[in-house]
Design a protein around this motif. Structure first.
Motif, mmCIF file in Angstrom:
data_model
loop_
_atom_site.group_PDB
_atom_site.id
_atom_site.type_symbol
_atom_site.label_atom_id
_atom_site.label_comp_id
_atom_site.label_asym_id
_atom_site.label_seq_id
_atom_site.Cartn_x
_atom_site.Cartn_y
_atom_site.Cartn_z
ATOM 1 N N LYS A 1 0.819 -1.208 0.000
ATOM 2 C CA LYS A 1 0.000 0.000 0.000
ATOM 3 C C LYS A 1 0.865 1.275 0.000
ATOM 4 O O LYS A 1 0.470 2.285 -0.544
ATOM 5 N N THR A 2 2.036 1.202 0.630
ATOM 6 C CA THR A 2 2.874 2.404 0.735
ATOM 7 C C THR A 2 3.209 2.968 -0.646
ATOM 8 O O THR A 2 2.983 4.155 -0.920
ATOM 9 N N ASP B 1 -2.868 6.769 6.336
ATOM 10 C CA ASP B 1 -2.446 5.374 6.214
ATOM 11 C C ASP B 1 -2.835 4.632 7.484
ATOM 12 O O ASP B 1 -2.854 5.228 8.564
ATOM 13 N N GLU B 2 -3.142 3.347 7.361
ATOM 14 C CA GLU B 2 -3.570 2.545 8.512
ATOM 15 C C GLU B 2 -4.715 3.251 9.234
ATOM 16 O O GLU B 2 -4.690 3.401 10.469
ATOM 17 N N GLY C 1 1.910 -2.488 9.978
ATOM 18 C CA GLY C 1 2.670 -1.707 9.005
ATOM 19 C C GLY C 1 4.169 -1.887 9.020
ATOM 20 O O GLY C 1 4.822 -1.610 8.039
HETATM 21 MG MG MG Z 1 1.195 -0.048 5.159
#
Ligand code: MG
Ligand code: ADP
Length: 423
Positions: free
Chosen positions: A51-52, A154-155, A308
């Motif tokens: 995802k990053t 994010d997250e 993560g």
């Molecule tokens: Mg991530």
């Protein structure tokens, strides 16, 4: 799909190839083109799916193509470790560009604060920040937010779990309404949808399966009494002498030290360390670095690490206890078998942890194999689902005062001694 096919600039492509990314992962394949068109994005995919890069590449592409003036892009993340890690990945991708970035997170050194303040006043392009520290800077008035055109959460699920919702709303109050917003989450809980509805504009939804451990993870469990757990670790290590990177999770900070000491005492010369949110920031970083470098063979951690954090080559994740939140299981287990590699996850289930594990199995839609406890460790508790347990309690259970339990009239027919035709 290769990264060339996204039609991104040469500088980025070169950096991507230096980072040994060849094929785009499914979430990248679906979300990068949409994000590059400037849409708001709501993306849900399990941990370890890449995802990053999914948000970093479109942001950097825009900054390279359309120029970056001052603070243009804000990435909000739940933990310090994640802020550092994303900033590192960002530095990799932006290596051949002029983009500047800084991780902004809470710590105890005044120097960090001054550094962070300078990043804001000098107009660093991309800031990767934890909510609390970011707000502390925003309140002091020197952060120029009017150029911000990218916002990433994010997250997001973790941030909500950690109670950051008010912080996020406060942060939103500082940044321009006209912007691209991208939200990433491993799970699509109703609260995530609610938050998304309130901050995203016509978002493109991208969802890659439900949160389940990656296919490459071999999952197993042992029914075990708490006092047998350390010996069970010894047994597992003896069976897998080639494993050089093992992560042990526990939900309880207090247990970290005692697990570390017990392992040290039981296995001569083993490199084992612990890490939790109680540790000072620089201590946490040092411990993580040693584990990443494989100087430490076993790391004992709380869930701080489970979300993560990306450490390559973890052979085995041991859940010393069953996490309270079923999604945490997926995150913990996701620390092994990152990006298509193989890995193993073993969970220790005590009698009290059975209901939690039943919820996990229903979340991952899979029954995890219960391995027999090695005979030399003594007798193990028996795996019984809560339904089976409550049945037993009803028939033979005693009250806490030790007296026999009486059956209510309407539950009589369930009593086998009175002849139950349903059983
Ligand atoms: Mg991530
Ligand atoms: P997530 O945020 O979904 O949990 P990450 O973005 O942390 O996942 O990626 C997990 C790991 O996979 C990282 O080590 C990352 O560098 C690597 N990775 C991501 N995308 C690719 C790709 N397309 N090719 C190779 N490795 C990748």
């Amino acid at each position: 799909m290769t990264f060339e096919e996204f039609n991104i600039n040469e500088k980025l492509l070169e950096a991507i190839s230096y980072m040994h990314f060849e094929k785009a992962s499914p979430i990248q394949e679906q979300a990068i083109p949409v994000a590059m068109e400037g849409h708001d994005v709501l993306a849900c995919a399990q941990t370890g799916t890449g995802k990053t890069a999914t948000f970093l590449i479109p942001i950097l592409e825009d900054l390279v193509q359309n120029g970056a003036h001052g603070f243009t892009s804000l990435i909000v993340v739940p933990t310090r470790e994640l802020a550092i890690q994303i900033d590192q990945e960002l530095q990799g991708f932006s290596y051949f560009t002029d983009t500047t970035s800084k991780a902004v997170y809470g710590g105890d050194k005044g120097m960090d604060w001054d550094d962070q303040k300078r990043a804001f006043t000098e107009g660093t392009n991309v800031i990767v920040a934890t909510p609390g520290r970011l707000i502390a800077h925003l309140r002091l008035g020197y952060v120029k937010c009017n150029n911000i055109r990218h916002l990433v959460l994010d997250e997001a699920d973790r941030m909500l779990d950690m109670g950051f919702i008010d912080d996020i709303r406060q942060i939103l109050g500082y940044i321009p309404k006209k912007r691209q917003t991208m939200m990433f989450s491993a799970t699509m809980a109703p609260e995530i949808r609610k938050l998304a509805n309130s901050i995203l504009v016509n978002p493109q939804m991208i969802s890659i399966a439900i949160a389940k451990p990656a296919e490459g993870v071999k999952q197993a469990a042992y029914m075990v009494h708490p006092y047998q757990k350390i010996n069970l670790i010894t047994h597992i290590l003896a069976q897998n002498p080639d494993y050089d990177s093992i992560l042990i999770f526990t939900s309880t900070k207090k247990l970290i030290n005692s697990i570390v000491h017990s392992i040290r005492k039981t296995i001569q010369g083993i490199e084992v360390e612990g890490i939790s949110s109680d540790f000072e920031q620089n201590e946490r970083e040092d411990v993580l670095l040693r584990f990443k470098a494989k100087q430490t063979k076993i790391l004992v951690a709380t869930d701080v690490l489970s979300r993560g954090i990306d450490i390559k080559g973890i052979n085995l994740v041991i859940n010393f206890d069953v996490p309270r939140d079923a999604a945490d299981y997926v995150h913990r287990v996701g620390r092994t078998a990152r990006a298509d590699a193989k890995g193993e996850a073993i969970t220790f289930i005590s009698e009290a942890d059975i209901p939690k594990f039943v919820r996990i199995e229903s979340l991952i839609e899979k029954s995890v194999e219960k391995l027999p406890l090695p005979a030399e460790l003594g007798e193990a508790p028996v795996w019984k689902t809560p339904a089976e347990q409550s049945k037993k309690k009803r028939f033979y259970g005693k009250r806490s005062n030790g007296k026999r339990r009486f059956f209510k009239k309407n539950s009589r027919k369930e009593n086998p001694r009175k002849g139950n035709t349903n059983q």
